[in-house]
Motif scaffolding. Structure first.
Motif, PDB file in Angstrom:
ATOM      1  N   GLN A   1      41.515  59.098  60.794  1.00 44.64           N
ATOM      2  CA  GLN A   1      40.108  59.462  60.671  1.00 44.64           C
ATOM      3  C   GLN A   1      39.686  60.332  61.854  1.00 44.64           C
ATOM      4  N   VAL A   2      38.824  61.281  61.564  1.00 48.41           N
ATOM      5  CA  VAL A   2      38.255  62.145  62.585  1.00 48.41           C
ATOM      6  C   VAL A   2      36.745  62.115  62.423  1.00 48.41           C
ATOM      7  N   GLN A   3      36.053  61.890  63.528  1.00 49.94           N
ATOM      8  CA  GLN A   3      34.590  61.889  63.502  1.00 49.94           C
ATOM      9  C   GLN A   3      34.093  63.135  64.232  1.00 49.94           C
ATOM     10  N   LEU A   4      33.074  63.766  63.633  1.00 50.32           N
ATOM     11  CA  LEU A   4      32.552  65.021  64.165  1.00 50.32           C
ATOM     12  C   LEU A   4      31.042  64.941  64.296  1.00 50.32           C
ATOM     13  N   ALA A  24      34.467  65.992  68.786  1.00 55.90           N
ATOM     14  CA  ALA A  24      35.418  65.342  67.894  1.00 55.90           C
ATOM     15  C   ALA A  24      35.975  64.074  68.530  1.00 55.90           C
ATOM     16  N   SER A  25      36.204  63.079  67.705  1.00 51.88           N
ATOM     17  CA  SER A  25      36.822  61.840  68.168  1.00 51.88           C
ATOM     18  C   SER A  25      37.686  61.285  67.053  1.00 51.88           C
ATOM     19  N   GLY A  26      38.549  60.346  67.410  1.00 52.07           N
ATOM     20  CA  GLY A  26      39.447  59.757  66.422  1.00 52.07           C
ATOM     21  C   GLY A  26      40.837  60.367  66.503  1.00 52.07           C
ATOM     22  N   SER A  27      41.438  60.587  65.358  1.00 54.47           N
ATOM     23  CA  SER A  27      42.834  61.044  65.279  1.00 54.47           C
ATOM     24  C   SER A  27      42.936  62.559  65.431  1.00 54.47           C
ATOM     25  N   SER A  72      35.429  78.916  69.909  1.00 57.61           N
ATOM     26  CA  SER A  72      36.278  78.514  71.022  1.00 57.61           C
ATOM     27  C   SER A  72      36.415  76.999  71.033  1.00 57.61           C
ATOM     28  N   ARG A  73      37.383  76.521  71.798  1.00 61.81           N
ATOM     29  CA  ARG A  73      37.562  75.069  71.864  1.00 61.81           C
ATOM     30  C   ARG A  73      37.986  74.651  73.262  1.00 61.81           C
ATOM     31  N   ASP A  74      37.673  73.421  73.590  1.00 67.36           N
ATOM     32  CA  ASP A  74      38.070  72.817  74.851  1.00 67.36           C
ATOM     33  C   ASP A  74      38.894  71.580  74.496  1.00 67.36           C
ATOM     34  N   ASN A  75      40.196  71.721  74.587  1.00 67.15           N
ATOM     35  CA  ASN A  75      41.074  70.633  74.166  1.00 67.15           C
ATOM     36  C   ASN A  75      40.878  69.375  75.014  1.00 67.15           C
ATOM     37  N   ALA A  76      40.637  69.573  76.304  1.00 69.46           N
ATOM     38  CA  ALA A  76      40.508  68.424  77.200  1.00 69.46           C
ATOM     39  C   ALA A  76      39.294  67.571  76.841  1.00 69.46           C
ATOM     40  N   LYS A  77      38.266  68.218  76.311  1.00 69.38           N
ATOM     41  CA  LYS A  77      37.032  67.504  75.981  1.00 69.38           C
ATOM     42  C   LYS A  77      36.910  67.232  74.484  1.00 69.38           C
ATOM     43  N   ASN A  78      37.900  67.667  73.695  1.00 65.90           N
ATOM     44  CA  ASN A  78      37.832  67.515  72.234  1.00 65.90           C
ATOM     45  C   ASN A  78      36.547  68.133  71.681  1.00 65.90           C
ATOM     46  N   MET A  79      36.278  69.346  72.138  1.00 69.59           N
ATOM     47  CA  MET A  79      35.061  70.048  71.724  1.00 69.59           C
ATOM     48  C   MET A  79      35.405  71.360  71.028  1.00 69.59           C
ATOM     49  N   LEU A  80      34.590  71.699  70.062  1.00 67.77           N
ATOM     50  CA  LEU A  80      34.676  72.986  69.381  1.00 67.77           C
ATOM     51  C   LEU A  80      33.316  73.649  69.510  1.00 67.77           C
ATOM     52  N   ALA A  93      20.764  78.698  58.384  1.00 62.71           N
ATOM     53  CA  ALA A  93      21.553  77.795  57.552  1.00 62.71           C
ATOM     54  C   ALA A  93      21.782  76.492  58.308  1.00 62.71           C
ATOM     55  N   VAL A  94      22.284  75.521  57.599  1.00 61.74           N
ATOM     56  CA  VAL A  94      22.828  74.331  58.247  1.00 61.74           C
ATOM     57  C   VAL A  94      24.299  74.629  58.548  1.00 61.74           C
ATOM     58  N   TYR A  95      24.670  74.433  59.786  1.00 60.60           N
ATOM     59  CA  TYR A  95      26.036  74.725  60.229  1.00 60.60           C
ATOM     60  C   TYR A  95      26.817  73.426  60.367  1.00 60.60           C
ATOM     61  N   TYR A  96      27.990  73.415  59.779  1.00 64.50           N
ATOM     62  CA  TYR A  96      28.838  72.227  59.755  1.00 64.50           C
ATOM     63  C   TYR A  96      30.151  72.485  60.475  1.00 64.50           C
ATOM     64  N   CYS A  97      30.568  71.505  61.233  1.00 64.69           N
ATOM     65  CA  CYS A  97      31.888  71.507  61.851  1.00 64.69           C
ATOM     66  C   CYS A  97      32.854  70.821  60.875  1.00 64.69           C
ATOM     67  N   CYS A  98      34.048  71.360  60.758  1.00 64.68           N
ATOM     68  CA  CYS A  98      35.034  70.804  59.830  1.00 64.68           C
ATOM     69  C   CYS A  98      36.413  70.835  60.472  1.00 64.68           C
ATOM     70  N   MET A  99      37.149  69.770  60.311  1.00 69.10           N
ATOM     71  CA  MET A  99      38.534  69.724  60.774  1.00 69.10           C
ATOM     72  C   MET A  99      39.398  69.158  59.667  1.00 69.10           C
ATOM     73  N   THR A 100      40.596  69.718  59.514  1.00 65.29           N
ATOM     74  CA  THR A 100      41.526  69.294  58.480  1.00 65.29           C
ATOM     75  C   THR A 100      42.784  68.736  59.122  1.00 65.29           C
ATOM     76  N   ASN A 101      43.261  67.620  58.613  1.00 68.48           N
ATOM     77  CA  ASN A 101      44.465  67.048  59.202  1.00 68.48           C
ATOM     78  C   ASN A 101      45.712  67.464  58.420  1.00 68.48           C
ATOM     79  N   TYR A 102      46.875  67.023  58.903  1.00 74.69           N
ATOM     80  CA  TYR A 102      48.115  67.501  58.293  1.00 74.69           C
ATOM     81  C   TYR A 102      48.387  66.884  56.922  1.00 74.69           C
ATOM     82  N   TYR A 103      47.507  65.983  56.467  1.00 75.62           N
ATOM     83  CA  TYR A 103      47.575  65.490  55.094  1.00 75.62           C
ATOM     84  C   TYR A 103      46.695  66.322  54.161  1.00 75.62           C
TER      85      TYR A 103
END
Length: 118
Positions: A1-4, A24-27, A72-80, A93-103
């Motif tokens: 699970q990933v929470q955004l 971002a948090s989680g997996s 851009s992203r900050d890997n150390a902070k898990n930020m996009l 518009a309403v802007y949404y963050c989205c992340m896709t996992n390897y599944y």
């Protein structure tokens, strides 16, 4: 699970700038791509910018935002982030963050509203 969780939206005048953030948090280790989408009133959700994780971190932008928006992203902070410059009323518009996992599962935030108006 990933929470955004998105933040940074608001009201801005045409020509102005905003920076959206996505925490971002989680997996996070399972994420293969991450990006920003937007949905304007009465329209379908559309891709704004997307980065593919790994290799060259290739980033794609919608034609309508090329040269104005920067992902851009900050890997150390898990930020996009999405830096938005030279904003236009049509960017509203309403802007949404989205992340896709390897599944292939996509995770979405609840969105943040950007309004460009004088």
């Amino acid at each position: 699970q990933v929470q955004l969780v998105e933040s940074g939206g608001g009201l801005v005048q045409p020509g102005g700038s905003l920076r959206l953030s996505c925490a971002a948090s989680g997996s996070i280790f399972s994420v293969t791509d991450m990006g920003w989408y937007r949905q304007a009133p009465g329209k379908e959700r559309e891709l704004v910018a997307l980065i593919l994780i790994g290799g060259d971190d290739n980033t794609d932008y919608a034609d309508s935002v090329k040269g104005r928006f920067t992902l851009s992203r900050d890997n150390a902070k898990n930020m996009l982030y999405l830096q938005m410059n030279s904003l236009k009323p049509e960017d509203t518009a309403v802007y949404y963050c989205c992340m896709t996992n390897y599944y292939g599962r996509a995770f979405w935030g609840k969105g943040t509203l950007v309004t460009v108006s004088s």
